[in-house]
Design an enzyme around this catalytic site. Structure first.
Site, PDB file in Angstrom:
ATOM      1  N   HIS A  69       4.409   1.489  -8.112  1.00 49.20           N
ATOM      2  CA  HIS A  69       3.363   0.237  -7.847  1.00 49.20           C
ATOM      3  C   HIS A  69       2.514   0.485  -9.024  1.00 49.20           C
ATOM      4  O   HIS A  69       2.028  -0.369  -9.714  1.00 49.20           O
ATOM      5  CB  HIS A  69       2.546   0.644  -6.708  1.00 49.20           C
ATOM      6  CG  HIS A  69       3.366   0.774  -5.281  1.00 49.20           C
ATOM      7  ND1 HIS A  69       3.269   1.646  -4.667  1.00 49.20           N
ATOM      8  CD2 HIS A  69       3.737  -0.548  -4.901  1.00 49.20           C
ATOM      9  CE1 HIS A  69       4.022   1.171  -3.391  1.00 49.20           C
ATOM     10  NE2 HIS A  69       4.181   0.107  -3.399  1.00 49.20           N
ATOM     11  N   GLY A 129       0.818  -1.235   0.105  1.00 47.26           N
ATOM     12  CA  GLY A 129      -0.036   0.010  -0.100  1.00 47.26           C
ATOM     13  C   GLY A 129       0.946   1.348  -0.073  1.00 47.26           C
ATOM     14  O   GLY A 129       1.949   1.128  -0.175  1.00 47.26           O
ATOM     15  N   TYR A 130       0.284   2.472   0.243  1.00 42.85           N
ATOM     16  CA  TYR A 130       0.818   3.777   0.108  1.00 42.85           C
ATOM     17  C   TYR A 130       1.424   3.812  -1.167  1.00 42.85           C
ATOM     18  O   TYR A 130       2.606   4.300  -1.353  1.00 42.85           O
ATOM     19  CB  TYR A 130       1.717   4.041   1.248  1.00 42.85           C
ATOM     20  CG  TYR A 130       1.979   5.708   1.645  1.00 42.85           C
ATOM     21  CD1 TYR A 130       0.731   6.165   2.354  1.00 42.85           C
ATOM     22  CD2 TYR A 130       2.920   6.175   1.291  1.00 42.85           C
ATOM     23  CE1 TYR A 130       0.920   7.197   2.746  1.00 42.85           C
ATOM     24  CE2 TYR A 130       2.829   7.483   1.704  1.00 42.85           C
ATOM     25  CZ  TYR A 130       1.923   8.194   2.357  1.00 42.85           C
ATOM     26  OH  TYR A 130       1.997   9.499   2.433  1.00 42.85           O
ATOM     27  N   SER A 167       7.766   3.996  -0.996  1.00 44.89           N
ATOM     28  CA  SER A 167       6.795   4.635   0.086  1.00 44.89           C
ATOM     29  C   SER A 167       7.454   5.111   1.328  1.00 44.89           C
ATOM     30  O   SER A 167       6.961   6.226   1.773  1.00 44.89           O
ATOM     31  CB  SER A 167       5.756   3.437   0.677  1.00 44.89           C
ATOM     32  OG  SER A 167       5.364   2.761  -0.574  1.00 44.89           O
ATOM     33  N   MET A 215      11.648   5.683  -6.515  1.00 41.19           N
ATOM     34  CA  MET A 215      10.224   6.001  -5.806  1.00 41.19           C
ATOM     35  C   MET A 215      10.099   4.642  -4.806  1.00 41.19           C
ATOM     36  O   MET A 215      10.329   3.548  -5.084  1.00 41.19           O
ATOM     37  CB  MET A 215       8.920   5.850  -6.853  1.00 41.19           C
ATOM     38  CG  MET A 215       8.971   7.081  -7.706  1.00 41.19           C
ATOM     39  SD  MET A 215       7.518   7.445  -8.232  1.00 41.19           S
ATOM     40  CE  MET A 215       7.953   8.722  -9.233  1.00 41.19           C
TER      41      MET A 215
END
Ligand code: PAF
Length: 283
Positions: A34, A28-29, A183, A181
């Site tokens: 992603h 997530g985040y 999180s 990139m």
């Protein structure tokens, strides 16, 4: 887009999905990295499942499990725009009910690099990914090269345990200044964010040396270390030039493909990054 937490419901939905089914496992985040995996899965598969689960067993006792960034409503909004078919958001109780006692571990290639720095990390990763594969039964699963050792460990596990899943490794997505990139970039304050570009500068400079003919692994490690050591906010945990197959350090001349990788603390934030020399990991 169907969102579910429940594993029985997930299995019922999975049975109705047209194949090939692509799985993008995440914690997530979500960021562009992603989303690039999701877009790739959408291009190659008729159905796409995204899992969101911050897996407690891959974090060490002094790591950032409790404060790992989470924002499910924002993640769902992003995934809706990508036309994802199913989002599975299991809970720790679903994935690790009381009495849980079965683990999956890959031996040799987890002994170096991240595996050495983070004991137990890959056992947590391979166990949860096995469970995600079993629950979602994907034909293909998508991972980022940013976590190169993770992707190689999962590929090894998939082959060794005969999971009928094709592992697709996708290129690292970078900010315009080169920062990979992640999180965890959200932890960086403005000064640290600026300093964090040092990882990419070190990798890029070593790649230039390789492209100009440098094949000595020690020299390539030194080139990266010199640059990293000049950044006052950076504390190097490791710098590596390893054989892409064994993940053991090249001692002398690189003979085949090499993974240049590093883990660096920028302030309190641990960042990792890598590039591959002499070939490519990502398809
Ligand atoms: O890369 C990640 O986000 C995680 O390690 C993964 C593969 C989703 C397993 O928890």
């Amino acid at each position: 887009m169907i969102t579910t937490t429940n594993i029985t419901e997930l299995r019922k939905i999975r049975a109705t999905l047209p194949a090939p089914v692509g799985l993008v496992p995440t914690m997530g985040y979500l960021h562009e990295g992603h989303l690039s995996l999701v877009r790739r899965a959408s291009q190659e598969c008729r159905s796409v499942i995204v899992s969101i689960f911050v897996n407690p067993t891959q974090f060490g006792p002094n790591e950032d499990f409790a404060r790992y960034p989470r924002d499910i409503p924002q993640d769902l909004q992003l995934l809706e725009k990508e036309n994802v078919d199913v989002v599975w958001t299991p809970t720790p109780e679903i994935m690790y009910p009381s009495g849980f006692q079965t683990w999956v571990s890959v031996e040799e290639i987890t002994k170096t690099l991240e595996g050495k720095m983070r004991p137990g990390h890959f056992r947590g990763v391979t166990t949860i990914v096995s469970k995600l594969f079993n629950a979602t039964q994907p034909n293909r699963a998508y991972f980022g090269q940013k976590d190169a050792q993770q992707a190689l460990v999962i590929r090894q596990m998939t082959e060794d345990l005969n999971f009928p899943v094709e592992i697709v490794i996708c290129p690292t997505i970078r900010e315009p200044d080169g920062l990979a990139m992640s999180s965890r970039n959200v932890y960086l304050n403005p000064a640290e964010r600026k300093a964090a570009t040092v990882l990419w500068r070190a990798l890029y400079t070593a790649r230039q040396a390789y492209e100009n003919g440098e094949r000595n692994a020690k020299t390539l490690r030194e080139i990266m270390l010199d640059i990293l050591n000049k950044e006052p906010l950076a504390q190097v945990q490791y710098v590596s030039c390893a054989d892409i197959h064994t993940l053991l350090e090249w001692e002398d001349q690189i003979q085949g493909m090499a993974l240049l990788s590093m883990a660096v603390l920028i302030g309190k934030t641990r960042l990792i990054d890598n590039i591959v020399l002499g070939g490519t990991l990502s398809q």
